[in-house]
Design an enzyme around this catalytic site. Structure first.
Site, PDB file in Angstrom:
ATOM      1  N   ARG A 260       0.872  -1.110  -0.118  1.00  0.00           N
ATOM      2  CA  ARG A 260       0.106   0.190   0.060  1.00  0.00           C
ATOM      3  C   ARG A 260       1.033   1.097  -0.076  1.00  0.00           C
ATOM      4  NH1 ARG A 260      -5.047   1.727  -1.128  1.00  0.00           N
ATOM      5  NH2 ARG A 260      -6.234   2.770   0.553  1.00  0.00           N
TER       6      ARG A 260
ATOM      7  N   THR B 236      -8.872   0.931  -9.459  1.00  0.00           N
ATOM      8  CA  THR B 236      -8.312  -0.255  -9.076  1.00  0.00           C
ATOM      9  C   THR B 236      -8.687  -1.613  -9.941  1.00  0.00           C
ATOM     10  OG1 THR B 236      -9.197   0.479  -6.790  1.00  0.00           O
ATOM     11  CG2 THR B 236      -8.812  -1.950  -6.591  1.00  0.00           C
TER      12      THR B 236
ATOM     13  N   THR C 124      -3.985  -0.838  -7.342  1.00  0.00           N
ATOM     14  CA  THR C 124      -4.881   0.426  -7.514  1.00  0.00           C
ATOM     15  C   THR C 124      -3.925   1.738  -7.730  1.00  0.00           C
ATOM     16  OG1 THR C 124      -6.795   1.606  -7.003  1.00  0.00           O
ATOM     17  CG2 THR C 124      -5.642   1.058  -5.176  1.00  0.00           C
TER      18      THR C 124
ATOM     19  N   GLN D 254      -4.233   8.178  -3.951  1.00  0.00           N
ATOM     20  CA  GLN D 254      -4.803   7.214  -2.870  1.00  0.00           C
ATOM     21  C   GLN D 254      -4.883   8.097  -1.588  1.00  0.00           C
ATOM     22  OE1 GLN D 254      -6.117   3.933  -3.366  1.00  0.00           O
ATOM     23  NE2 GLN D 254      -4.021   3.611  -4.494  1.00  0.00           N
TER      24      GLN D 254
ATOM     25  N   ASP E  84      -8.148   8.304   0.176  1.00  0.00           N
ATOM     26  CA  ASP E  84      -8.786   6.929   1.066  1.00  0.00           C
ATOM     27  C   ASP E  84      -8.359   7.517   2.657  1.00  0.00           C
ATOM     28  OD1 ASP E  84      -9.594   5.640  -0.769  1.00  0.00           O
ATOM     29  OD2 ASP E  84      -8.166   4.090  -0.872  1.00  0.00           O
TER      30      ASP E  84
ATOM     31  N   GLY F 195     -13.666  -1.325  -6.644  1.00  0.00           N
ATOM     32  CA  GLY F 195     -14.979  -0.929  -6.349  1.00  0.00           C
ATOM     33  C   GLY F 195     -15.164  -0.136  -4.956  1.00  0.00           C
TER      34      GLY F 195
HETATM   35  O1  DON Z   1      -8.040   1.030  -1.536  1.00  0.00           O
HETATM   36  C1  DON Z   1      -9.356   1.275  -1.701  1.00  0.00           C
HETATM   37  O2  DON Z   1     -10.096   0.981  -0.887  1.00  0.00           O
HETATM   38  C2  DON Z   1      -9.637   2.165  -2.790  1.00  0.00           C
HETATM   39  N1  DON Z   1      -8.442   2.919  -3.317  1.00  0.00           N
HETATM   40  C3  DON Z   1     -10.152   1.368  -3.904  1.00  0.00           C
HETATM   41  C4  DON Z   1     -10.485   2.047  -5.064  1.00  0.00           C
HETATM   42  C5  DON Z   1     -11.090   1.250  -6.078  1.00  0.00           C
HETATM   43  O3  DON Z   1     -11.661   0.019  -5.863  1.00  0.00           O
HETATM   44  C6  DON Z   1     -11.445   2.012  -7.453  1.00  0.00           C
HETATM   45  N2  DON Z   1     -11.953   1.166  -8.542  1.00  0.00           N
HETATM   46  N3  DON Z   1     -13.106   0.893  -8.711  1.00  0.00           N
END
Ligand code: DON
Length: 639
Positions: free
Chosen positions: A157, A449, A467, A488, A491, A541
């Protein structure tokens, strides 16, 4: 692809119900009101799916939900399920979001590489051919199960740059700013190359450079753009163009950022500025050069001239990366979450992803509420499932964060008896408003992702989700490198109580701090039974990732469905806030109406997630790979 491949779509029986048109209008309004992120338009039309070539998904024998009173006119029927791409074989199976990357993995398996070799080569190739979500500028998680039954989890990550700070995305009025999602400040320090290098070192058998070479070949010689990616590129270029206009309109535009954005747009355009389209051949020469440096030494991404250049370019554009941040980045091997569920062993990811804890809690709720005894499409089951999700996501959003910074109450969260207590106030017939549900544990305030699956001939399995976060990440590449910056940082909790791009409303435990990993929902998962591999699954997702993963696995493990049937089936999601069931538009309108009658709000979406999964057929031992093609393209292969 090669192997016994077939695709199918399923049309549930049309049923006439009450006024669903009004309901869907309400759902659309809700989606706007709740700020739910619209799914990017998927250019792969379901209607273009090949005709049905297999038995349709068995519809459970549940009685149809009661007809609502006052029905006056025929109402819309549920839409046909989306098509999937399926391949079966005995020696190896692969499924990913893009066919050239799937082909790379198959070739590695055929020349004797193991599942990790194939996954690393696939991950790097997908980084070239699937810029929507992959590319080496991102980060992710990998679960490996070896043929001897042992398993491992690798966390690569992104981390927040050392200059990041808690309120860095708040303006002087305390509102969250767009630079958390777009441009150089949105990017965490990328982990993909460190993760792939660690996977190769620990489990790989072929030379590292042999795994990077196919990606270099694709970047140098080019590949044909498919419909899905042509749509992604057109949409990303529009967003980049409007971002560029905003940057240029500033009182003092940053010339490095303007040049960087122009260069990024050129990567995906013809010389005349028009977007690359389906059938065009795309090359990525700068990426090929970057990959060549990485083929010589994986550390090149983190130390030495390439790393220094990337840090300098990001800084010039206004970002926070330093050479020291890159040099300090480490992938981490963690103990996976391993739990038993009704005779199966399930292996998934621990924090900093919340995905595995969420998957575990969903299965615990299934056990506690005996969901598996109810027909899959019964309103009672869906109601209880959603009530469980409401409580599970209240925990997910308020308790889970990077364990290096926060004491996550893992023992409690993974305990089935805790779930039983959490579920004790569920009303069997009426929705509990999310405003009445908080996290189940009190805590001291401390602080697009893609998923692919690979199985080799010996039964070694890799489940990997990685992702850039949003589609094309920060919509900005590092000049001269072809490396797309992730976004990212969104998040993290930019502001307590404010939703992120995936509508997740998170707590202070996930606030930004230097070197911290932002919480994720990614949940690459592997299932075994009696010591043998049974299934490999995961999805993109955002917040919907764990529910997509768990729903597919529950259908396979509890309802005797094949993995292709489970992937094709309608998905339902709830994440506490917004207080609404988010469902695919293939949901039977009668079920939607019965749920609304119990007090649930509903939001309809064309598609949720993109699950590329594999199972071992419990009867024949065959490998069955499925790509979630009708939702966002992709390609399954087996031999
Ligand atoms: O890590 C995560 O949960 C998000 N950054 C995921 C983003 C994602 O799944 C985008 N795709 N649809």
């Amino acid at each position: 692809m090669v192997g016994a491949m077939r695709s199918f779509s399923v049309s549930p029986t049309a049923r006439s119900v009450g006024s669903l048109r009004r309901l869907f209008a309400l759902a659309a309004a809700l989606a706007l009101a709740c700020g739910a992120k619209a799914q990017p338009a998927d250019p792969t039309p379901a209607a273009s799916s090949p005709p049905a070539a297999s038995a349709p998904v068995a519809q459970p024998s549940a009685p149809a939900p009661a007809e609502p009173a006052g029905k006056t006119a025929p109402e819309p029927a549920a839409k046909p399920l989306l098509a999937v791409d399926v391949a079966t074989g005995r020696h190896g199976a692969v499924t990913s979001a893009e066919k050239n990357a799937t082909a790379v993995a198959r070739a590695i398996l055929e020349r004797g590489g193991n599942a990790v070799d194939a996954a690393v080569a696939l991950g790097l190739a997908l980084g070239v051919t699937h810029p929507t979500a992959a590319n080496m500028g991102g980060g992710g998680f990998m679960v490996v199960r070896k043929p001897d039954g042992s398993s491992a989890m690798l966390d690569f990550r992104e981390v927040a740059p050392s200059k990041a700070s808690r309120d860095m995305y708040l303006d002087d009025k305390g509102n969250v700013t767009m630079d958390r999602l777009r441009g150089p400040r949105a990017a965490g320090i990328s982990g993909n190359i460190a993760g792939f290098a660690m996977a190769h070192k620990k489990f790989g058998t072929l030379p590292w450079k042999d795994l990077v070479e196919p990606a270099i070949g694709l970047a140098r010689n080019g590949w044909e753009i498919d419909n899905t990616h042509a749509g992604d590129i057109a949409e990303a270029l529009n967003e980049m163009r409007s971002y560029l206009e905003e940057v240029e309109a500033a009182a003092k535009p940053n010339p490095a950022l303007v040049a960087g954005l122009r260069e990024t747009m050129a990567l995906f355009s013809h010389p005349d500025g028009t977007p690359l389209k389906a059938g065009d051949r795309m090359t990525a020469p700068a990426l090929a050069t970057t990959l060549a440096a990485i083929a010589r030494d994986a550390n090149a991404f983190y130390r030495g001239p390439l790393a220094k250049k990337m840090a300098a370019e990001v800084t010039a554009m206004g970002g926070l990366w330093t050479a020291q941040d890159l040099a300090s980045y480490r992938a981490i091997e963690r103990k996976p979450i391993v739990f038993d569920y009704r005779g199966y062993q399930i292996i998934t990811v621990p924090p900093p992803s919340a995905g595995g804890v969420t998957v575990r809690q969903i299965f615990a709720a299934s056990e506690t509420l005996k969901l598996y005894e109810k027909p899959w499409d019964s309103v009672d089951r869906i109601h209880l499932y959603v009530e469980a999700l409401r409580r599970i996501y209240a925990d997910r959003n308020n308790l889970i964060a990077d364990p290096a910074f926060v004491d996550v109450p893992m023992k409690t969260l993974l305990d089935v008896s805790y779930m039983a207590r959490r579920m004790s106030d569920v009303d069997l017939k009426t929705a509990t408003p999310s405003s009445k549900v908080g996290a189940g544990v009190t805590m001291q305030e401390k602080p697009q992702t893609t998923h692919f699956s690979v199985v080799d001939a010996k039964g070694m399995a890799v489940s990997l989700t990685y992702t850039l976060n949003g589609s094309f990440g920060a919509r900005l590449a590092i000049p001269g490198t072809g490396v797309l910056l992730n976004n990212q940082m969104d998040d993290f909790t930019s502001k307590v109580g404010a939703a992120n791009a995936y509508g997740l409303v998170q707590g202070p435990q996930n606030s930004i701090a230097p070197g911290k990993r932002m919480v994720s929902s990614m949940s690459p998962t592997i299932v075994a039974k009696d010591g043998a591999l049974r299934a490999v699954c995961g999805s993109p997702g955002g917040g919907t990732i764990p529910t997509t993963t768990a729903q597919i696995l529950m259908q396979v493990l509890d309802y005797g469905r094949t993995i292709d049937q489970a992937v094709a089936n309608t998905r339902i999601h709830h994440q506490w806030l917004p207080d609404a069931i988010i469902h695919e538009e293939t949901l039977d309108p009668a079920i939607a109406q019965a749920l609304a009658a119990r007090g649930h709000k509903l939001i309809s979406r064309r598609a949720i997630g993109h699950a590329n999964c594999i199972e071992v057929d419990p009867t024949t031992g065959d490998l069955r790979a499925v790509a979630d093609a009708g939702r966002r393209g992709g390609d399954a292969d087996a031999y």
